[in-house]
Design an enzyme around this catalytic site. Structure first.
Site, PDB file in Angstrom:
ATOM      1  N   GLY A  10       0.829  -1.207   0.000  1.00  0.00           N
ATOM      2  CA  GLY A  10       0.000   0.000   0.000  1.00  0.00           C
ATOM      3  C   GLY A  10       0.857   1.247   0.000  1.00  0.00           C
ATOM      4  N   GLY A  15       1.659   3.891   4.167  1.00  0.00           N
ATOM      5  CA  GLY A  15       2.595   3.035   3.430  1.00  0.00           C
ATOM      6  C   GLY A  15       3.861   3.797   3.082  1.00  0.00           C
ATOM      7  N   ASN A 103      -6.920   1.025  10.398  1.00  0.00           N
ATOM      8  CA  ASN A 103      -7.766   1.698  11.382  1.00  0.00           C
ATOM      9  C   ASN A 103      -8.907   0.767  11.768  1.00  0.00           C
ATOM     10  OD1 ASN A 103      -6.767   4.241  11.958  1.00  0.00           O
ATOM     11  ND2 ASN A 103      -7.592   5.114  10.063  1.00  0.00           N
ATOM     12  N   LYS A 182      -7.879   2.951  20.406  1.00  0.00           N
ATOM     13  CA  LYS A 182      -7.912   3.834  19.238  1.00  0.00           C
ATOM     14  C   LYS A 182      -9.283   3.773  18.583  1.00  0.00           C
ATOM     15  CE  LYS A 182      -5.687   5.368  15.132  1.00  0.00           C
ATOM     16  NZ  LYS A 182      -5.004   5.005  13.920  1.00  0.00           N
ATOM     17  N   ASN A 186     -11.658   6.903  17.638  1.00  0.00           N
ATOM     18  CA  ASN A 186     -12.126   7.093  16.262  1.00  0.00           C
ATOM     19  C   ASN A 186     -13.652   7.028  16.165  1.00  0.00           C
ATOM     20  OD1 ASN A 186      -9.269   5.333  14.931  1.00  0.00           O
ATOM     21  ND2 ASN A 186      -9.614   7.524  14.989  1.00  0.00           N
ATOM     22  N   ASN A 200     -11.061  18.337  13.119  1.00  0.00           N
ATOM     23  CA  ASN A 200     -11.245  17.673  14.418  1.00  0.00           C
ATOM     24  C   ASN A 200     -11.570  18.682  15.531  1.00  0.00           C
ATOM     25  OD1 ASN A 200     -10.574  15.395  13.031  1.00  0.00           O
ATOM     26  ND2 ASN A 200      -8.529  15.161  13.904  1.00  0.00           N
ATOM     27  N   SER A 251      -9.189  11.083   8.846  1.00  0.00           N
ATOM     28  CA  SER A 251      -9.081  10.207   7.674  1.00  0.00           C
ATOM     29  C   SER A 251     -10.474   9.956   7.068  1.00  0.00           C
ATOM     30  CB  SER A 251      -8.413   8.890   8.072  1.00  0.00           C
ATOM     31  OG  SER A 251      -9.073   8.325   9.184  1.00  0.00           O
TER      32      SER A 251
HETATM   33  O1  PAF Z   1      -8.461   8.774  11.713  1.00  0.00           O
HETATM   34  C1  PAF Z   1      -7.874   9.827  12.019  1.00  0.00           C
HETATM   35  O2  PAF Z   1      -7.823  10.808  11.264  1.00  0.00           O
HETATM   36  C2  PAF Z   1      -7.144   9.892  13.351  1.00  0.00           C
HETATM   37  O3  PAF Z   1      -7.142   8.622  13.911  1.00  0.00           O
HETATM   38  C3  PAF Z   1      -7.676  10.916  14.332  1.00  0.00           C
HETATM   39  C4  PAF Z   1      -7.298  10.525  15.731  1.00  0.00           C
HETATM   40  C5  PAF Z   1      -9.176  11.098  14.265  1.00  0.00           C
HETATM   41  C6  PAF Z   1      -6.990  12.244  14.116  1.00  0.00           C
HETATM   42  O4  PAF Z   1      -7.285  12.835  12.906  1.00  0.00           O
END
Ligand code: PAF
Length: 298
Positions: A10, A15, A103, A182, A186, A200, A251
């Protein structure tokens, strides 16, 4: 020098970050792309703290891998992982150690079951990276990465990452706890930022967004508790992440903006499934997912 045994699967932001960081240590991996590329070699650009460094890496695709894989760092999106691994399966050595950097949760456990004859590791990372251009990665936030075996094997195939590595990597014997931590963060931040199409930090608006965030935190804590996970000061952790990554686009929000499939099925989707099996009510997570779906965000 190129290191025959290491491969990174990736070429997204993680990656490229991992390939460049391994290169920085002198372990130059081969980078496996989804599709064949006209180029067989790229100069990977790593930007951090206003500095740029270049690392020459060979790029291959599933059809052009020449050799066998001993160490594989998998940096695909959660939903693409199984298919990507399947495409390179003939090249995995029997003793191959596979490190999964996805993730959310669910995809790692599926891979661990499917590849039970290999040593499957999972990682939970707070490094922030983005890709302003192909093969150019910006390491925007120094975080830490916890790694640990999912399949219960204690030999450390990734010892080299624990010392003198430009990413902070630490070993955790119960990596699922770190994955849950995590995941929980998220679950509260990612979907909401996609829904409100905001950064965020904007979730802490003292108004509608923040009160929805608070409700997601409470529900997520109930699921963590019912799943037998160690208690977590989730409210503080979520607020802390919103503050320290205030100007970041999550993300999920980035995927939604670009019309791509998100990892939400492995984030809130996983939590909702878990809540159902544990008989925990999570109405605010359901509402969030329904609203996201109605906007075409999946
Ligand atoms: O997925 C993401 O972008 C990150 O894990 C987080 C913690 C939300 C920070 O942008």
């Amino acid at each position: 020098m190129h290191c025959d045994k290491w491969f990174v699967l990736g070429a997204g932001s993680m990656g490229c970050l991992w390939a460049a960081s391994l290169g920085h240590k002198g372990i130059i991996p081969r980078l496996i792309l989804r599709a064949s590329s006209e180029r067989q070699h790229v100069a990977l650009k790593l930007r951090s703290d206003d500095q740029a460094q270049y690392f020459g890496v060979d790029v291959v695709c599933a059809r052009t891998i020449n050799g066998s894989i001993d160490r594989l760092v998998v940096c695909t999106k959660a939903q693409d992982t199984l298919a990507a691994l399947h495409s390179i399966e003939p090249y995995l050595n029997d003793n191959c150690h596979i490190l999964l950097l996805q993730n959310g949760m669910g995809s790692q456990q599926t891979v661990a079951q499917r590849y039970a004859n290999h040593v499957v590791w999972a990682a939970s990372s707070t490094d922030g990276a983005y890709l302003p251009a192909p093969f150019e990665v910006c390491h925007a936030g120094q975080g830490e990465t916890w790694i640990g075996p999912l399949t219960g094997v204690s030999t450390n195939g990734f010892d080299e990452l624990l010392h003198n590595f430009r990413l902070t990597v630490r070993y955790h014997p119960a990596i699922e706890e770190k994955l849950w931590e995590k995941l929980a963060i998220n679950c509260c931040i990612n979907g909401l930022t996609a829904l409100f199409n905001c950064r965020n930090g904007e979730l802490l608006d003292g108004g509608v967004k923040q009160s929805r965030l608070d409700r997601l935190v409470v529900e997520t804590c109930s699921v963590l508790h019912a799943a037998g996970m160690p208690a977590l000061p989730l409210h503080d952790r979520v607020y802390g992440v919103c503050q320290t990554t205030a100007s970041n686009i999550s993300s999920t929000c980035r995927d939604a903006r670009q019309g791509r499939a998100t990892e939400l099925p492995f984030i809130n989707g996983f939590l909702i499934d878990k809540a159902r099996s544990l008989d925990v009510a999570v109405p605010h997570h359901h509402t969030l997912m329904t609203q996201l779906r109605s906007r075409g965000i999946r």
